[in-house]
Design a protein around this motif. Structure first.
Motif, PDB file in Angstrom:
ATOM      1  N   SER A  16      33.992  69.497  64.914  1.00  8.41           N
ATOM      2  CA  SER A  16      33.683  69.290  63.500  1.00  8.41           C
ATOM      3  C   SER A  16      34.786  69.843  62.621  1.00  8.41           C
ATOM      4  N   VAL A  17      35.327  71.025  62.985  1.00  5.13           N
ATOM      5  CA  VAL A  17      36.421  71.627  62.228  1.00  5.13           C
ATOM      6  C   VAL A  17      37.653  70.734  62.285  1.00  5.13           C
ATOM      7  N   GLN A  18      37.943  70.223  63.490  1.00  8.90           N
ATOM      8  CA  GLN A  18      39.111  69.352  63.639  1.00  8.90           C
ATOM      9  C   GLN A  18      38.965  68.086  62.796  1.00  8.90           C
ATOM     10  N   ALA A  19      37.725  67.559  62.752  1.00  5.20           N
ATOM     11  CA  ALA A  19      37.477  66.339  61.984  1.00  5.20           C
ATOM     12  C   ALA A  19      37.719  66.562  60.503  1.00  5.20           C
ATOM     13  N   GLN A  20      37.540  67.834  60.070  1.00  6.93           N
ATOM     14  CA  GLN A  20      37.706  68.142  58.657  1.00  6.93           C
ATOM     15  C   GLN A  20      39.109  68.658  58.328  1.00  6.93           C
ATOM     16  N   LYS A  21      40.007  68.622  59.301  1.00  5.91           N
ATOM     17  CA  LYS A  21      41.362  69.128  59.090  1.00  5.91           C
ATOM     18  C   LYS A  21      42.044  68.366  57.965  1.00  5.91           C
ATOM     19  N   LYS A  22      42.713  69.108  57.112  1.00  3.46           N
ATOM     20  CA  LYS A  22      43.363  68.485  55.971  1.00  3.46           C
ATOM     21  C   LYS A  22      44.514  67.591  56.417  1.00  3.46           C
ATOM     22  N   VAL A  23      44.589  66.421  55.820  1.00  2.00           N
ATOM     23  CA  VAL A  23      45.652  65.479  56.138  1.00  2.00           C
ATOM     24  C   VAL A  23      46.965  65.926  55.492  1.00  2.00           C
ATOM     25  N   PHE A  24      46.855  66.544  54.320  1.00  2.00           N
ATOM     26  CA  PHE A  24      48.045  66.951  53.571  1.00  2.00           C
ATOM     27  C   PHE A  24      47.897  68.398  53.129  1.00  2.00           C
ATOM     28  N   PRO A  25      48.201  69.351  54.024  1.00  2.00           N
ATOM     29  CA  PRO A  25      47.946  70.758  53.709  1.00  2.00           C
ATOM     30  C   PRO A  25      48.950  71.395  52.754  1.00  2.00           C
ATOM     31  N   THR A 243      46.285  57.236  56.459  1.00  2.00           N
ATOM     32  CA  THR A 243      46.986  56.758  57.658  1.00  2.00           C
ATOM     33  C   THR A 243      48.491  56.997  57.553  1.00  2.00           C
ATOM     34  N   ILE A 244      49.044  56.762  56.366  1.00  4.61           N
ATOM     35  CA  ILE A 244      50.479  56.966  56.163  1.00  4.61           C
ATOM     36  C   ILE A 244      50.835  58.443  56.305  1.00  4.61           C
ATOM     37  N   LEU A 245      50.038  59.316  55.714  1.00  2.00           N
ATOM     38  CA  LEU A 245      50.335  60.746  55.766  1.00  2.00           C
ATOM     39  C   LEU A 245      50.179  61.303  57.184  1.00  2.00           C
ATOM     40  N   LYS A 246      49.257  60.767  57.941  1.00  2.00           N
ATOM     41  CA  LYS A 246      49.127  61.179  59.343  1.00  2.00           C
ATOM     42  C   LYS A 246      50.383  60.794  60.112  1.00  2.00           C
ATOM     43  N   ALA A 247      50.887  59.592  59.858  1.00  2.00           N
ATOM     44  CA  ALA A 247      52.124  59.148  60.515  1.00  2.00           C
ATOM     45  C   ALA A 247      53.312  59.981  60.047  1.00  2.00           C
ATOM     46  N   ALA A 248      53.298  60.341  58.771  1.00  3.82           N
ATOM     47  CA  ALA A 248      54.403  61.123  58.208  1.00  3.82           C
ATOM     48  C   ALA A 248      54.495  62.498  58.849  1.00  3.82           C
ATOM     49  N   ARG A 249      53.346  63.081  59.174  1.00  2.00           N
ATOM     50  CA  ARG A 249      53.330  64.412  59.792  1.00  2.00           C
ATOM     51  C   ARG A 249      53.943  64.383  61.184  1.00  2.00           C
ATOM     52  N   LYS A 250      53.984  63.213  61.809  1.00  2.00           N
ATOM     53  CA  LYS A 250      54.586  63.076  63.142  1.00  2.00           C
ATOM     54  C   LYS A 250      56.057  62.658  63.051  1.00  2.00           C
ATOM     55  N   SER A 251      56.535  62.437  61.831  1.00  2.00           N
ATOM     56  CA  SER A 251      57.901  61.962  61.630  1.00  2.00           C
ATOM     57  C   SER A 251      58.805  63.109  61.178  1.00  2.00           C
ATOM     58  N   GLY A 252      60.021  62.755  60.778  1.00  2.00           N
ATOM     59  CA  GLY A 252      60.989  63.765  60.360  1.00  2.00           C
ATOM     60  C   GLY A 252      60.991  64.055  58.871  1.00  2.00           C
ATOM     61  N   SER A 272      45.971  62.855  41.196  1.00  3.11           N
ATOM     62  CA  SER A 272      46.682  62.649  42.465  1.00  3.11           C
ATOM     63  C   SER A 272      46.797  63.941  43.256  1.00  3.11           C
ATOM     64  N   ILE A 273      47.085  65.039  42.560  1.00  6.95           N
ATOM     65  CA  ILE A 273      47.200  66.340  43.225  1.00  6.95           C
ATOM     66  C   ILE A 273      45.860  66.738  43.844  1.00  6.95           C
ATOM     67  N   ALA A 274      44.788  66.532  43.100  1.00 11.41           N
ATOM     68  CA  ALA A 274      43.452  66.860  43.608  1.00 11.41           C
ATOM     69  C   ALA A 274      43.111  66.000  44.823  1.00 11.41           C
ATOM     70  N   TYR A 275      43.480  64.733  44.780  1.00 10.46           N
ATOM     71  CA  TYR A 275      43.223  63.837  45.908  1.00 10.46           C
ATOM     72  C   TYR A 275      43.925  64.340  47.172  1.00 10.46           C
ATOM     73  N   LEU A 276      45.201  64.682  47.048  1.00  9.52           N
ATOM     74  CA  LEU A 276      45.952  65.173  48.203  1.00  9.52           C
ATOM     75  C   LEU A 276      45.355  66.456  48.760  1.00  9.52           C
ATOM     76  N   LYS A 277      44.955  67.326  47.852  1.00  8.51           N
ATOM     77  CA  LYS A 277      44.414  68.635  48.249  1.00  8.51           C
ATOM     78  C   LYS A 277      43.122  68.494  49.033  1.00  8.51           C
ATOM     79  N   ASN A 278      42.348  67.488  48.683  1.00  8.00           N
ATOM     80  CA  ASN A 278      41.015  67.322  49.291  1.00  8.00           C
ATOM     81  C   ASN A 278      40.962  66.251  50.378  1.00  8.00           C
ATOM     82  N   LEU A 279      42.091  65.653  50.697  1.00 10.81           N
ATOM     83  CA  LEU A 279      42.102  64.562  51.680  1.00 10.81           C
ATOM     84  C   LEU A 279      41.922  65.127  53.096  1.00 10.81           C
ATOM     85  N   LYS A 280      40.859  64.694  53.783  1.00  8.25           N
ATOM     86  CA  LYS A 280      40.558  65.191  55.132  1.00  8.25           C
ATOM     87  C   LYS A 280      40.319  64.028  56.073  1.00  8.25           C
TER      88      LYS A 280
END
Length: 280
Positions: A16-25, A243-252, A272-280
């Motif tokens: 459950s914790v992993q599922a809630q991991k932030k996409v953009f920390p 999806t893009i941010l998940k791919a970005a975290r695996k990129s350079g 936009s800032i709030a969206y990024l902060k809360n994106l899980k």
């Protein structure tokens, strides 16, 4: 039996914790173009506005009538930094040494260009000249100033070519020692490409990213242009940012910048800032 139940409950909670991991920390940076109107009137006050949003990483694509030393002073006074410096194509052709020196004065690691001059559709001949120019610009900036040159895509480069696009041609034929890329996700999505797939295809070539979203219902093309009102707050448009941010975290990618070209930045940027902060 009781131990097994406890272990199962622990694993379930861990999942459950992993599922809630932030996409953009992390905290995003900001492209100066977002606040171009404000910067043109009062640079220090505009930096104060951006700093109040919690943002300290800047990409400047204009000196706004100041010297690079002036801007560096304003940034230093506020505990902010400029990581990328954007310039025009003619600047790199005609005054590359000045560009390099300004970038170093600002404290930037990257020099970025966002438009290849052309009329009509982007062609293979233009792509070949672009590759030659980029390799030259990049080598000079690296050898003389220790800077990394990046190209910011703008949509028109996604003309079909062979089994890919001219964007593929540019990426594949530029020297990775001297040429990197900044992905503008709107200008990747707009011409019909998949930003996440492009990052996965070239995971080490993209170093910077512009975070933007495109108004729902807008149909893209290869023009490289759309009304600024079609820039909307992140998460309210049609781009799959998670999806893009998940791919970005695996990129350079090293730096992410919000860019909002709309006239509604006062309301949209905080959203936009709030969206990024809360994106899980």
């Amino acid at each position: 039996m009781k131990t097994s139940v406890l272990i199962f409950a622990f694993l379930l909670s861990l999942g459950s914790v992993q599922a809630q991991k932030k996409v953009f920390p992390q905290t995003p940076g900001m492209v100066s173009y977002t606040y171009r109107n404000s910067f043109s009137k009062n640079v220090p006050a505009t930096l104060d506005t951006i700093k109040a949003l919690g943002i300290t990483d800047m990409e400047f694509s204009n000196l706004f009538g100041k010297t690079a030393a002036d801007l560096r002073k304003y940034l230093d006074e506020r505990g902010m930094k400029c990581s990328s410096f954007g310039v025009g194509y003619p600047d790199l052709q005609n005054k590359l040494a000045e560009v390099g020196q300004n970038a170093k004065t600002l404290g930037a690691e990257y020099v970025r260009v966002a438009w290849v001059p052309h009329k009509g559709p982007f062609t293979l001949e233009l792509a070949k000249q672009t590759v030659a120019d980029f390799n030259t610009f990049g080598k000079q900036l690296k050898d003389q100033f220790g800077l990394t040159f990046c190209y910011h895509n703008h949509g028109y480069e996604f003309e079909k070519y062979d089994d890919g696009t001219l964007m593929d041609y540019i990426i594949q034929n530029t020297d990775p020692r001297y040429v990197s890329f900044e992905m503008d996700i709107l200008w990747t999505f707009f011409p019909g490409a998949d930003p996440a797939a492009l990052l996965a295809k070239y995971p080490d070539r993209f170093k910077l990213m512009h975070l933007k979203d495109l108004r729902k219902g807008v149909v893209g093309n290869l023009s490289g242009g759309t009304p600024v009102e079609n820039d909307v707050a992140l998460g309210t448009g049609q781009i799959d940012l998670a999806t893009i941010l998940k791919a970005a975290r695996k990129s350079g990618i090293k730096h992410f910048y919000i860019e909002d070209e709309s006239p509604s930045v006062a309301t949209q940027v905080p959203q936009s800032i709030a969206y990024l902060k809360n994106l899980k």
